[in-house]
Design a protein around this motif. Structure first.
Motif, short mmCIF file in Angstrom:
data_model
loop_
_atom_site.label_atom_id
_atom_site.label_comp_id
_atom_site.label_asym_id
_atom_site.label_seq_id
_atom_site.Cartn_x
_atom_site.Cartn_y
_atom_site.Cartn_z
N TRP A 3 -1.02 3.57 9.09
CA TRP A 3 -1.11 5.03 8.92
C TRP A 3 -0.12 5.55 7.88
O TRP A 3 -0.38 6.56 7.23
N ILE A 4 1.02 4.84 7.69
CA ILE A 4 2.00 5.31 6.69
C ILE A 4 1.39 5.24 5.31
O ILE A 4 1.48 6.17 4.51
N SER A 5 0.74 4.10 4.98
CA SER A 5 0.17 3.94 3.65
C SER A 5 -1.13 4.73 3.48
O SER A 5 -1.50 5.12 2.38
N ASN A 6 -1.85 4.99 4.61
CA ASN A 6 -3.13 5.69 4.51
C ASN A 6 -2.99 7.20 4.48
O ASN A 6 -3.71 7.89 3.74
N VAL A 7 -2.07 7.76 5.27
CA VAL A 7 -2.02 9.20 5.49
C VAL A 7 -0.83 9.88 4.83
O VAL A 7 -0.97 10.92 4.18
N VAL A 8 0.35 9.26 4.94
CA VAL A 8 1.57 9.91 4.49
C VAL A 8 1.66 9.91 2.97
O VAL A 8 1.45 8.88 2.33
N PRO A 9 1.96 11.07 2.37
CA PRO A 9 2.10 11.13 0.90
C PRO A 9 3.23 10.21 0.42
O PRO A 9 4.19 9.96 1.15
N PRO A 10 3.13 9.73 -0.83
CA PRO A 10 4.10 8.75 -1.35
C PRO A 10 5.55 9.21 -1.29
O PRO A 10 6.44 8.43 -0.96
N LYS A 11 5.83 10.49 -1.59
CA LYS A 11 7.22 10.96 -1.61
C LYS A 11 7.84 10.92 -0.21
O LYS A 11 9.01 10.59 -0.04
N ILE A 12 7.04 11.29 0.78
CA ILE A 12 7.54 11.25 2.17
C ILE A 12 7.61 9.81 2.65
O ILE A 12 8.51 9.41 3.39
N ARG A 13 6.66 8.97 2.18
CA ARG A 13 6.61 7.57 2.58
C ARG A 13 7.90 6.84 2.22
O ARG A 13 8.38 5.98 2.96
N SER A 14 8.49 7.20 1.09
CA SER A 14 9.71 6.54 0.66
C SER A 14 10.87 6.80 1.60
O SER A 14 11.77 5.99 1.73
N PHE A 15 10.85 7.94 2.31
CA PHE A 15 11.90 8.23 3.29
C PHE A 15 11.68 7.48 4.59
O PHE A 15 12.63 7.14 5.30
N LEU A 16 10.42 7.25 4.93
CA LEU A 16 10.11 6.60 6.20
C LEU A 16 10.29 5.09 6.14
O LEU A 16 10.62 4.46 7.14
N ARG A 17 10.06 4.53 4.97
CA ARG A 17 10.10 3.07 4.87
C ARG A 17 11.48 2.61 4.41
O ARG A 17 11.98 3.05 3.39
N ARG A 18 12.10 1.74 5.18
CA ARG A 18 13.39 1.19 4.80
C ARG A 18 13.17 -0.15 4.11
O ARG A 18 12.53 -1.03 4.67
N GLU A 19 13.69 -0.27 2.89
CA GLU A 19 13.53 -1.51 2.16
C GLU A 19 14.37 -2.62 2.79
O GLU A 19 15.56 -2.44 3.06
N THR A 20 13.76 -3.77 3.01
CA THR A 20 14.46 -4.91 3.61
C THR A 20 14.49 -6.05 2.61
O THR A 20 13.44 -6.41 2.05
N PRO A 21 15.64 -6.64 2.36
CA PRO A 21 15.71 -7.76 1.42
C PRO A 21 14.81 -8.91 1.86
O PRO A 21 14.70 -9.21 3.05
N GLU A 22 14.16 -9.56 0.89
CA GLU A 22 13.27 -10.67 1.22
C GLU A 22 14.02 -11.88 1.75
O GLU A 22 13.49 -12.68 2.51
N ASN A 23 15.29 -12.02 1.33
CA ASN A 23 16.05 -13.20 1.73
C ASN A 23 17.02 -12.90 2.88
O ASN A 23 18.08 -13.48 2.98
N LEU A 24 16.63 -11.94 3.75
CA LEU A 24 17.50 -11.56 4.86
C LEU A 24 17.75 -12.75 5.78
O LEU A 24 18.86 -12.94 6.28
N TRP A 25 16.73 -13.55 6.02
CA TRP A 25 16.85 -14.76 6.83
C TRP A 25 16.46 -15.96 5.98
O TRP A 25 15.50 -15.91 5.21
N VAL A 26 17.21 -17.03 6.13
CA VAL A 26 16.97 -18.25 5.35
C VAL A 26 16.60 -19.38 6.30
O VAL A 26 17.28 -19.60 7.32
N LYS A 27 15.54 -20.10 5.96
CA LYS A 27 15.07 -21.18 6.82
C LYS A 27 15.66 -22.51 6.34
O LYS A 27 15.58 -22.86 5.17
N CYS A 28 16.24 -23.25 7.26
CA CYS A 28 16.80 -24.56 6.93
C CYS A 28 15.67 -25.54 6.64
O CYS A 28 14.78 -25.73 7.47
#
Length: 295
Positions: A3-28
């Motif tokens: 629903w965030i990507s379908n309904v919420v406008p892009p400017k508001i979407r940027s406040f709702l979505r927290r960017e997470t680093p891709e390498n937050l967890w590393v697999k041995c």
């Protein structure tokens, strides 16, 4: 889609979505264990559970080696960028620009000088993230410059190797770095200065066939792959199954090609102890020679 990507406008979407680093967890790669990236950094990029040694960024390795993370970066000479005008799917010059942007280094070898537990040293680090740590003209010149700096400063020279071999884009110019670096190793020996090689994962090809196997002492990190040709190529050539652990650091230590296998947390202390012993012995010999000359 949600629903965030379908309904919420892009400017508001940027406040709702927290960017997470891709390498937050590393697999041995060995155990499959997931490790939080900050915990991995604090543990010198060694997986706590399995002890697997991940690839370590150059800057963090230098910080971990030198006292108070204080060192002098040594400049490396400029060399011709593309002597063969090489091109495959893209131009070699474009590849170099890409990896320089990615790593922040001009080429695959970085030099530094400083104190390691009070002992002055010159250190070279081969960066596998730069075109697989391949040995080209720039890397060869950097290693030679580091060795000359060690001779001029009269201090031990330590190199951390990590490479897939010679750089194919430079052809014979790359291969010429093998004898050139070998000659400088002989100059270090003539100056009676320690030359210590730390073999990290992987060290293969022309690097293994030259300066990586010419040290006074060869230290390897646990589990490092060390060899000239790949294990699969060797198996296909001799048509036999290779022993378990073939070309791994521990196997090479058992068969006399590596002097010791040292955990990363013990690396600084081990290197400092070796350099101190070598330099103390050298000073003793110099004093004896001076006394003999005076007599």
């Amino acid at each position: 889609m949600n629903w965030i990507s379908n309904v919420v406008p892009p400017k508001i979407r940027s406040f709702l979505r927290r960017e997470t680093p891709e390498n937050l967890w590393v697999k041995c790669p060995d155990s499959g264990e997931l490790v939080f990236h900050k915990d991995l950094e604090h543990n010198l990029h060694v997986v706590p559970g399995s002890g697997f040694h991940m690839r370590m960024p150059v800057k963090q390795r230098l910080d971990s080696l030198f006292d108070d993370a204080h060192y002098e970066s040594l400049a490396t000479p400029d060399v011709p960028q593309d002597p063969l005008k090489f091109r495959d799917v893209k131009r070699y010059t474009d590849r170099l620009k890409e990896y320089r942007t990615k790593t922040g280094d001009p080429d695959a070898v970085r030099l530094a000088a400083g104190r390691m537990e009070g002992v002055d040293v010159v250190v070279a680090i081969q960066n596998f993230d730069f075109l697989g740590g391949s040995l080209g003209m720039a890397a060869g010149e950097a290693i030679i410059t580091g060795m000359i700096a060690a001779i001029d400063r009269h201090v031990p020279f330590i190199i951390f190797t990590a490479s897939g071999g010679a750089r194919m884009q430079e052809g014979m110019f790359s291969l010429m770095q093998m004898p050139r670096t070998t000659l400088l190793v002989q100059r270090l020996r003539a100056a009676k200065l320690p030359y210590i090689v730390v073999l990290t994962n992987p060290t293969t090809g022309g690097v293994t066939a030259s300066y990586a196997m010419l040290g006074d002492v060869h230290i390897a990190e646990p589990g490092a792959v060390i060899g000239f040709a790949g294990a699969r190529v060797i198996e296909q050539t001799i048509r036999e199954r290779l022993p378990a652990g073939f070309q791994r650091a521990e196997y090479l230590q058992e068969h006399g090609m590596v002097d010791m296998v040292v955990h990363r947390k013990d690396m600084k202390a081990t290197l400092a102890r070796l350099c101190s012993l070598f330099m103390h012995k050298h000073l003793e010999n110099a004093a004896v020679s001076a006394q003999a000359d005076a007599a």
